[in-house]
Design a protein around this motif. Structure first.
Motif, PDB file in Angstrom:
ATOM      1  N   ASN A  52       0.814  -1.082  -0.038  1.00 22.14           N
ATOM      2  CA  ASN A  52       0.032  -0.023  -0.002  1.00 22.14           C
ATOM      3  C   ASN A  52       0.782   1.336  -0.175  1.00 22.14           C
ATOM      4  O   ASN A  52       2.103   1.194  -0.096  1.00 22.14           O
ATOM      5  CB  ASN A  52      -1.062  -0.055   1.081  1.00 22.14           C
ATOM      6  CG  ASN A  52      -0.466  -0.024   2.475  1.00 22.14           C
ATOM      7  OD1 ASN A  52       0.827   0.537   2.697  1.00 22.14           O
ATOM      8  ND2 ASN A  52      -1.026  -0.494   3.573  1.00 22.14           N
ATOM      9  N   SER A  99      -3.367   1.337  -8.583  1.00 19.36           N
ATOM     10  CA  SER A  99      -4.477   2.310  -8.017  1.00 19.36           C
ATOM     11  C   SER A  99      -4.022   3.478  -7.710  1.00 19.36           C
ATOM     12  O   SER A  99      -3.121   3.801  -6.854  1.00 19.36           O
ATOM     13  CB  SER A  99      -5.119   1.453  -7.162  1.00 19.36           C
ATOM     14  OG  SER A  99      -6.179   2.179  -6.560  1.00 19.36           O
ATOM     15  N   ARG A 102      -6.257   4.706  -4.331  1.00 19.04           N
ATOM     16  CA  ARG A 102      -6.590   4.241  -3.037  1.00 19.04           C
ATOM     17  C   ARG A 102      -5.265   4.225  -2.020  1.00 19.04           C
ATOM     18  O   ARG A 102      -4.271   4.629  -2.450  1.00 19.04           O
ATOM     19  CB  ARG A 102      -6.843   2.668  -3.254  1.00 19.04           C
ATOM     20  CG  ARG A 102      -8.128   2.298  -4.070  1.00 19.04           C
ATOM     21  CD  ARG A 102      -8.134   0.640  -4.118  1.00 19.04           C
ATOM     22  NE  ARG A 102      -8.251  -0.101  -2.598  1.00 19.04           N
ATOM     23  CZ  ARG A 102      -9.238   0.036  -2.123  1.00 19.04           C
ATOM     24  NH1 ARG A 102     -10.453   0.564  -2.373  1.00 19.04           N
ATOM     25  NH2 ARG A 102      -9.509  -0.476  -0.880  1.00 19.04           N
ATOM     26  N   TYR A 104      -5.173   1.795   0.582  1.00 14.09           N
ATOM     27  CA  TYR A 104      -4.980   0.655   0.923  1.00 14.09           C
ATOM     28  C   TYR A 104      -5.260  -0.316   0.092  1.00 14.09           C
ATOM     29  O   TYR A 104      -5.897  -0.055  -0.845  1.00 14.09           O
ATOM     30  CB  TYR A 104      -5.978   0.220   2.198  1.00 14.09           C
ATOM     31  CG  TYR A 104      -5.690   0.944   3.415  1.00 14.09           C
ATOM     32  CD1 TYR A 104      -6.781   1.877   3.725  1.00 14.09           C
ATOM     33  CD2 TYR A 104      -4.826   0.813   4.492  1.00 14.09           C
ATOM     34  CE1 TYR A 104      -6.328   2.849   5.099  1.00 14.09           C
ATOM     35  CE2 TYR A 104      -4.359   1.406   5.530  1.00 14.09           C
ATOM     36  CZ  TYR A 104      -5.277   2.581   5.756  1.00 14.09           C
ATOM     37  OH  TYR A 104      -4.919   3.186   7.009  1.00 14.09           O
ATOM     38  N   SER A 106      -6.525  -3.652  -2.225  1.00 14.80           N
ATOM     39  CA  SER A 106      -8.066  -4.314  -2.255  1.00 14.80           C
ATOM     40  C   SER A 106      -7.795  -5.720  -3.173  1.00 14.80           C
ATOM     41  O   SER A 106      -6.910  -5.916  -3.932  1.00 14.80           O
ATOM     42  CB  SER A 106      -8.780  -3.403  -3.293  1.00 14.80           C
ATOM     43  OG  SER A 106     -10.101  -4.119  -3.637  1.00 14.80           O
ATOM     44  N   GLU A 111     -10.586  -2.489  -8.912  1.00 15.41           N
ATOM     45  CA  GLU A 111     -10.391  -1.558  -8.144  1.00 15.41           C
ATOM     46  C   GLU A 111      -8.971  -1.085  -8.576  1.00 15.41           C
ATOM     47  O   GLU A 111      -8.415   0.094  -7.851  1.00 15.41           O
ATOM     48  CB  GLU A 111     -10.614  -1.672  -6.484  1.00 15.41           C
ATOM     49  CG  GLU A 111     -11.946  -1.952  -6.235  1.00 15.41           C
ATOM     50  CD  GLU A 111     -12.125  -1.852  -4.863  1.00 15.41           C
ATOM     51  OE1 GLU A 111     -12.556  -0.554  -4.324  1.00 15.41           O
ATOM     52  OE2 GLU A 111     -12.174  -2.942  -3.918  1.00 15.41           O
TER      53      GLU A 111
END
Length: 125
Positions: A52, A99, A102, A104, A106, A111
């Motif tokens: 992340n 991403s 985002r 965090y 997924s 996403e």
């Protein structure tokens, strides 16, 4: 143009290792959620491992715990997937996804905004 390019796949014997690379162009990976997914013939794409924005790791598949690790080299704008103790069931096309919005990880592939073209990993004796 935003682009991801995977490399490092190949044929390896059971128990062997490979390191996959996901290199980005047009944007930086250091502030993005980056995940590795894989897709075997006749199966849906499944999440493998993710990193992340803050560097936290999330396993998206229990089957790779203890065998796969993910890392990010900001200087090279590249994310790596180190795969050890490979098994025949790890055979698949591996994709990296990014991403942009985002924070965090997924497990849902929809996403992720950008994908590479994939690299084939075959584990066979």
């Amino acid at each position: 143009q935003l682009q991801l390019v995977e490399s490092g796949g190949g044929l390896v014997q059971p128990g062997g290792s490979l390191r996959l690379s996901c290199a980005a162009s047009g944007f930086t990976l250091d502030s993005k959620v980056i995940a590795w997914f894989r897709q075997a013939p006749g199966k849906e794409r499944e999440g493998v491992l993710c990193i992340n924005v803050s560097g936290g790791r999330t396993f998206l598949a229990d089957s790779v715990k203890g065998r796969f690790t993910i890392s990010r080299d900001n200087a090279k704008n590249t994310v790596y997937l180190q795969m050890d103790s490979l098994k025949p069931e790890d055979t698949a096309v591996y994709y990296c996804g990014a991403s942009l919005g985002r924070f965090y990880c997924s497990v849902n592939n929809w996403e992720y905004d950008y994908w590479g073209q994939g690299t084939q990993v075959t584990v066979s004796s």
